[in-house]
Enzyme design. Structure first.
Site, PDB file in Angstrom:
ATOM      1  CE  LYS A 163      -4.131  -1.946   2.192  1.00 54.59           C
ATOM      2  NZ  LYS A 163      -5.133  -1.801   3.270  1.00 54.59           N
ATOM      3  CG  ASP A 221      -8.018   0.464   3.483  1.00 51.14           C
ATOM      4  OD1 ASP A 221      -8.777  -0.361   2.958  1.00 51.14           O
ATOM      5  OD2 ASP A 221      -6.777   0.397   3.403  1.00 51.14           O
TER       6      ASP A 221
END
Ligand code: ATR
Length: 289
Positions: A77, A114
């Protein structure tokens, strides 16, 4: 022409995917392909597991227009954000991207869903909860915590208290995010719980069925909402304790499902169909149903 009409993909199919290492147990392909099928889209969502030292080469190759976009998971990420040409505020604040969009001009746009997934899960499982009403406690200071802080601040949280075993890591987050974010060690936790509106487990404690964080949840106000990012098992020891106290709870599976929604919209240009119950599918995969 839809893939339902042809029984498969046509030359006009929209392709997206997910990459991580390992990727075998990712639930994203099941979730996105269930939506694709239910919507009758001419589209596919495929898993990729690039070699860890060749992640950047893998992404650069996609600038050619091979696919529309990519979800990114552990451990890529941070590197996904670094390889992108532009990034949303959320991705920049989180220091990580879980969504890359490959634009027609060859540039790469990074986003992070997220945090919105966390807020969406709270809205779904603790309806009416107001993030801006009281301080938030985040247990843990890793990547999962960082993404949550960014979204909570943008949503108006008055204060975010990061409590971590290693105080220095919590301190780094406080330094990054400024005055509304404070760092504390585990010894200070009881005093911080008494006026908290939201308590979030962003550590790995409880994964696989062990004990969750040792927070004294009985100290929280009766209307506090307790969230666990861990979703294996679905009812973690932490959430069980919260439920036994009568607190409202939000589970990690709902977060996972909610972060997939904006990704699907970015890839395929429409909201996911509601005719398929992806939560049930995911519960089945987890062995919970
Ligand atoms: P992620 O990116 O998923 O957040 P991470 O960066 O490895 O993963 O962070 C894991 C978090 O769980 C950290 O906050 C870690 O605390 P430390 O910073 O002190 O390592 C926390 N954690 C993991 N195991 C723990 C344990 N046994 N007790 C307390 N905290 C723990």
């Amino acid at each position: 022409m839809s893939s339902q009409m042809t029984g498969g993909l046509t030359g006009a199919a929209i392709v997206a995917g997910v990459c991580g290492a390992p990727i075998k147990h990712s639930m994203s392909p099941v979730i996105h392909n269930a939506w694709i099928q239910a919507a009758g889209l001419d589209a596919a969502y495929v898993p990729f597991a690039p070699a860890e030292d060749r992640f950047e080469a893998f992404i650069e190759g996609l600038r050619g227009g091979a696919i529309r976009g990519l979800n990114v998971t552990i451990p890529f990420k941070e590197r996904a954000l670094a390889v992108a040409d532009t990034a949303s505020d959320l991705a920049r604040m989180a220091g990580a991207a879980n969504l890359l969009i490959f634009e027609a001009d060859g540039t790469i746009r990074a986003d992070n869903t997220d945090g919105p997934g966390l807020l969406g899960a709270i809205a779904a499982q603790a309806p009416g909860f107001d993030v801006s009403a009281a301080p938030v406690i985040i247990l843990g200071a890793g990547g999962a915590a960082r993404g949550a802080v960014a979204a909570l601040l943008l949503a108006g949280a008055p204060q975010v208290r990061i409590v971590n075993r290693t105080l220095a890591r919590a301190g780094e987050l406080a330094t990054t995010f400024g005055a509304k974010v404070i760092a504390a060690d585990e010894a200070a936790l009881p005093g911080l719980l008494t006026d908290a509106g939201l308590v979030i487990n962003a550590t790995s404690l409880g994964l696989g069925g062990g004990d969750g964080p040792a927070a004294s949840l009985e100290l929280t106000p009766a209307d506090a909402v307790i969230v666990d990012m861990v979703y294996k098992p679905l009812r973690t020891e932490f959430l069980q304790r919260a439920q036994a106290l009568g607190r409202r709870t939000v589970d990690g599976l709902e977060m996972l499902l909610r972060q997939a929604v904006p990704s699907f919209e970015a890839f395929y240009g429409q909201t996911p169909p509601t005719t398929v119950d992806v939560r049930r599918l995911a519960l089945h995969l987890l062995g919970e149903a």
